[in-house]
Design a protein around this motif. Structure first.
Motif, PDB file in Angstrom:
ATOM      1  N   ALA A 161      -3.520  -4.056  -0.052  1.00 11.24           N
ATOM      2  CA  ALA A 161      -4.376  -4.492  -1.166  1.00 11.24           C
ATOM      3  C   ALA A 161      -5.135  -3.299  -1.738  1.00 11.24           C
ATOM      4  O   ALA A 161      -5.543  -2.400  -1.004  1.00 11.24           O
ATOM      5  CB  ALA A 161      -5.355  -5.548  -0.677  1.00 11.24           C
ATOM      6  N   THR A 162      -5.291  -3.298  -3.045  1.00  6.88           N
ATOM      7  CA  THR A 162      -6.080  -2.274  -3.722  1.00  6.88           C
ATOM      8  C   THR A 162      -7.335  -2.941  -4.288  1.00  6.88           C
ATOM      9  O   THR A 162      -7.415  -4.165  -4.341  1.00  6.88           O
ATOM     10  CB  THR A 162      -5.303  -1.618  -4.885  1.00  6.88           C
ATOM     11  N   PRO A 163      -8.297  -2.154  -4.762  1.00  6.72           N
ATOM     12  CA  PRO A 163      -9.463  -2.738  -5.426  1.00  6.72           C
ATOM     13  C   PRO A 163      -9.108  -3.445  -6.740  1.00  6.72           C
ATOM     14  O   PRO A 163      -9.926  -4.184  -7.279  1.00  6.72           O
ATOM     15  CB  PRO A 163     -10.367  -1.532  -5.688  1.00  6.72           C
ATOM     16  N   GLY A 171       3.400   9.957  -1.308  1.00  5.82           N
ATOM     17  CA  GLY A 171       4.391  10.238  -0.266  1.00  5.82           C
ATOM     18  C   GLY A 171       3.962   9.778   1.114  1.00  5.82           C
ATOM     19  O   GLY A 171       4.798   9.568   1.992  1.00  5.82           O
ATOM     20  N   ALA A 172       2.674   9.603   1.323  1.00  2.00           N
ATOM     21  CA  ALA A 172       2.155   9.195   2.631  1.00  2.00           C
ATOM     22  C   ALA A 172       1.937   7.686   2.754  1.00  2.00           C
ATOM     23  O   ALA A 172       1.580   7.204   3.831  1.00  2.00           O
ATOM     24  CB  ALA A 172       0.838   9.922   2.900  1.00  2.00           C
ATOM     25  N   VAL A 173       2.158   6.936   1.673  1.00  2.00           N
ATOM     26  CA  VAL A 173       1.940   5.485   1.739  1.00  2.00           C
ATOM     27  C   VAL A 173       2.976   4.870   2.670  1.00  2.00           C
ATOM     28  O   VAL A 173       4.174   5.086   2.511  1.00  2.00           O
ATOM     29  CB  VAL A 173       2.023   4.839   0.332  1.00  2.00           C
ATOM     30  N   ASP A 174       2.486   4.086   3.642  1.00  2.00           N
ATOM     31  CA  ASP A 174       3.425   3.418   4.548  1.00  2.00           C
ATOM     32  C   ASP A 174       3.402   1.900   4.402  1.00  2.00           C
ATOM     33  O   ASP A 174       4.181   1.205   5.034  1.00  2.00           O
ATOM     34  CB  ASP A 174       3.181   3.826   6.004  1.00  2.00           C
ATOM     35  N   ASP A 175       2.518   1.380   3.565  1.00  2.00           N
ATOM     36  CA  ASP A 175       2.471  -0.059   3.315  1.00  2.00           C
ATOM     37  C   ASP A 175       2.287  -0.299   1.817  1.00  2.00           C
ATOM     38  O   ASP A 175       1.176  -0.251   1.303  1.00  2.00           O
ATOM     39  CB  ASP A 175       1.322  -0.701   4.098  1.00  2.00           C
ATOM     40  N   TRP A 176       3.399  -0.554   1.144  1.00  2.00           N
ATOM     41  CA  TRP A 176       3.350  -0.766  -0.297  1.00  2.00           C
ATOM     42  C   TRP A 176       2.678  -2.083  -0.665  1.00  2.00           C
ATOM     43  O   TRP A 176       2.353  -2.319  -1.824  1.00  2.00           O
ATOM     44  CB  TRP A 176       4.755  -0.713  -0.902  1.00  2.00           C
ATOM     45  N   ALA A 199      -8.483   3.898  -1.347  1.00  2.00           N
ATOM     46  CA  ALA A 199      -9.087   2.689  -0.781  1.00  2.00           C
ATOM     47  C   ALA A 199      -8.016   1.786  -0.164  1.00  2.00           C
ATOM     48  O   ALA A 199      -8.219   1.213   0.906  1.00  2.00           O
ATOM     49  CB  ALA A 199      -9.874   1.941  -1.859  1.00  2.00           C
ATOM     50  N   ALA A 200      -6.878   1.663  -0.823  1.00  2.00           N
ATOM     51  CA  ALA A 200      -5.800   0.805  -0.328  1.00  2.00           C
ATOM     52  C   ALA A 200      -5.194   1.328   0.966  1.00  2.00           C
ATOM     53  O   ALA A 200      -4.793   0.547   1.828  1.00  2.00           O
ATOM     54  CB  ALA A 200      -4.706   0.669  -1.389  1.00  2.00           C
ATOM     55  N   THR A 201      -5.134   2.629   1.092  1.00  2.00           N
ATOM     56  CA  THR A 201      -4.467   3.228   2.257  1.00  2.00           C
ATOM     57  C   THR A 201      -5.442   3.653   3.341  1.00  2.00           C
ATOM     58  O   THR A 201      -5.022   4.185   4.366  1.00  2.00           O
ATOM     59  CB  THR A 201      -3.610   4.430   1.827  1.00  2.00           C
TER      60      THR A 201
END
Length: 168
Positions: free
Chosen positions: A28-30, A20-25, A110-112
Motif C-alpha cells: 500500500a502507498t499513501p 529495483g529494490a521493490v519486492d512487494d508490488w 513509505a510503501a516499501t
C-alpha cells in the motif's frame, strides 16, 4: 546540446534504484488508489508525458495508466526518453518535474518502508518551492488532499509530501 538538470538526473537514478529494490508490488502507498506497482506505472507515464510535452506533443494527463510487466525496465526506458528530450535542447519545467517525482519518491519510500534520507534534499526542496507557489487550494482537485502539518522531524521529502496532502 543541452543536458538534463543534475538534480533531476540524480532523482531519476535514485528512483530507479528504489524501484529495483521493490519486492512487494502490492504494498500500500499513501495514495489510496495505488499500490507500489501502480505508483511505478504512474511514474512511467509521468516521465513519458514530460518528454512528450517537451517535444510539443499533445499530452493527456488523465489517460489510463498501463501495467508494465517489468516495471524497473519500463521506468529506466522512460527516464532515458526524458533525458533524450533534454539532450535535444527542449524546454522543460524542471521544478514541476522535481515536485511530481520527489513526492512520489516519498510515496514509494513509505510503501516499501524505506527512508528518503539518502536522497538529495535539493530535489524535494526545489519541488516544494514550485508546488507551494503553484498548487493552490483551487487547483488541488482530486489528486491532492489539503496540506497537512509535516512531522516535526520531517526532511524535505516529508515536508513536500505533507504539502501535497500526504500523511505518514
Amino acid at each position: 546540446m543541452t543536458t538534463i538538470d543534475a538534480t533531476l538526473d540524480g532523482l531519476l537514478h535514485d528512483l530507479q534504484r528504489m524501484i529495483g529494490a521493490v519486492d512487494d508490488w502490492h504494498a500500500a502507498t499513501p495514495c489510496a488508489e495505488w499500490d507500489a506497482g501502480a505508483l511505478v506505472d504512474h511514474l512511467v507515464v509521468d516521465l513519458r508525458n514530460f518528454a512528450a510535452g517537451m517535444r510539443g506533443e499533445e499530452v493527456d494527463w488523465a489517460a489510463a495508466t498501463a501495467t508494465n510487466d517489468d516495471r524497473a525496465a519500463a521506468f529506466a526506458e522512460a527516464a532515458d526518453d526524458l533525458r533524450a528530450a533534454y539532450a535535444d535542447g527542449l524546454d522543460a519545467q524542471v521544478d514541476w518535474q522535481l515536485g511530481e517525482l520527489a513526492t512520489h519518491a516519498w510515496d514509494l519510500a513509505a510503501a516499501t518502508g524505506t527512508s528518503t534520507s539518502d536522497l538529495d534534499p535539493a530535489a524535494a526542496e526545489r519541488g516544494l518551492a514550485f508546488v507551494s507557489a503553484n498548487l493552490t487550494d483551487e487547483r488541488r482537485g482530486s489528486a491532492f488532499a489539503p496540506a497537512v502539518e509535516p512531522a516535526a522531524d520531517a526532511d524535505a521529502y516529508g515536508r513536500l509530501a505533507a504539502f501535497a496532502g500526504r500523511s505518514a
